[in-house]
Design a protein around this motif. Structure first.
Motif, mmCIF file in Angstrom:
data_model
loop_
_atom_site.group_PDB
_atom_site.id
_atom_site.type_symbol
_atom_site.label_atom_id
_atom_site.label_comp_id
_atom_site.label_asym_id
_atom_site.label_seq_id
_atom_site.Cartn_x
_atom_site.Cartn_y
_atom_site.Cartn_z
ATOM 1 N N LEU A 65 -32.342 28.754 100.249
ATOM 2 C CA LEU A 65 -33.237 28.529 101.388
ATOM 3 C C LEU A 65 -34.185 29.711 101.559
ATOM 4 C CD1 LEU A 65 -34.043 26.881 103.903
ATOM 5 C CD2 LEU A 65 -32.289 28.137 105.154
ATOM 6 N N ASN A 66 -33.646 30.931 101.467
ATOM 7 C CA ASN A 66 -34.491 32.131 101.586
ATOM 8 C C ASN A 66 -35.580 32.136 100.518
ATOM 9 O OD1 ASN A 66 -32.812 32.893 103.618
ATOM 10 N ND2 ASN A 66 -31.805 34.528 102.489
ATOM 11 N N ARG A 67 -35.210 31.781 99.306
ATOM 12 C CA ARG A 67 -36.174 31.751 98.207
ATOM 13 C C ARG A 67 -37.284 30.737 98.477
ATOM 14 N NH1 ARG A 67 -32.705 30.875 94.029
ATOM 15 N NH2 ARG A 67 -32.157 33.076 94.052
ATOM 16 N N GLU A 68 -36.924 29.573 98.999
ATOM 17 C CA GLU A 68 -37.932 28.541 99.293
ATOM 18 C C GLU A 68 -38.842 28.947 100.446
ATOM 19 O OE1 GLU A 68 -38.911 25.788 97.682
ATOM 20 O OE2 GLU A 68 -37.572 26.555 96.146
ATOM 21 N N ILE A 69 -38.286 29.581 101.471
ATOM 22 C CA ILE A 69 -39.111 30.042 102.593
ATOM 23 C C ILE A 69 -40.111 31.080 102.105
ATOM 24 C CG2 ILE A 69 -39.086 31.351 104.759
ATOM 25 C CD1 ILE A 69 -36.431 29.954 105.408
#
Length: 167
Positions: A65-69
């Protein structure tokens, strides 16, 4: 191999910046007021790893999720909007925007049936949860960027001639 990966990452960043520039320019040209959710992106992308004594949960999912944000460039878009449309970008508090009914204003967690479905517990209004949240954000505050209202028109504008020929 490292050079190829670095080139790919640089190209990805360039595409993200180009998309952000084009979208922010388009939005700044078309709209008097631009409302965005006031998200704390730094807090959202904080690690879930935890400590040795208290290890984190769902660390892999949180990392993804952090990578996508970070990859989507939310912060960059808002920054560029504020630069291109100064004074016209309004940050709306994100609290309860996905739980509040855009039709009647009733707020409850039970109305959010799933990640994608919203059905109001009070008035049975049904729609996509993200669309409902977007309607709540768009409703934010009834403020016109140039002052005035829709009937009388903006107050900070040159007077317009009412179809009369100008001498």
């Amino acid at each position: 191999m490292r050079l190829a990966i670095a080139r790919l990452k640089a190209r990805e960043a360039d595409c993200r910046k180009d998309w952000c520039e084009k979208l922010s320019t388009d939005l700044a040209r078309r709209f008097d007021v631009i409302r965005v959710e006031d998200l704390r992106i730094a807090g959202m992308t904080r690690s879930a790893r935890g400590t040795v004594a208290a290890p984190g949960r769902n660390v892999r999912q949180k990392t993804g999720l952090n990578r996508e944000i970070a990859r989507s460039g939310w912060g960059l878009l808002v920054t560029r909007l504020e630069q291109k449309a100064p004074g016209r970008v309004q940050k709306v508090n994100a609290a309860y925007t996905s739980q509040r009914c855009s039709a009647c204003g009733h707020t409850t967690a039970e109305s959010r049936e799933s990640q994608s479905r919203f059905r109001c517990a009070a008035c049975n209004f049904t729609c996509n949860a993200d669309v409902n949240a977007a309607l709540n954000i768009a409703a934010g505050q009834a403020v016109n960027a140039r002052g005035g209202d829709r009937v009388t028109g903006p107050v900070k504008r040159e007077p317009q001639h009412a179809g009369l020929p100008v001498a």
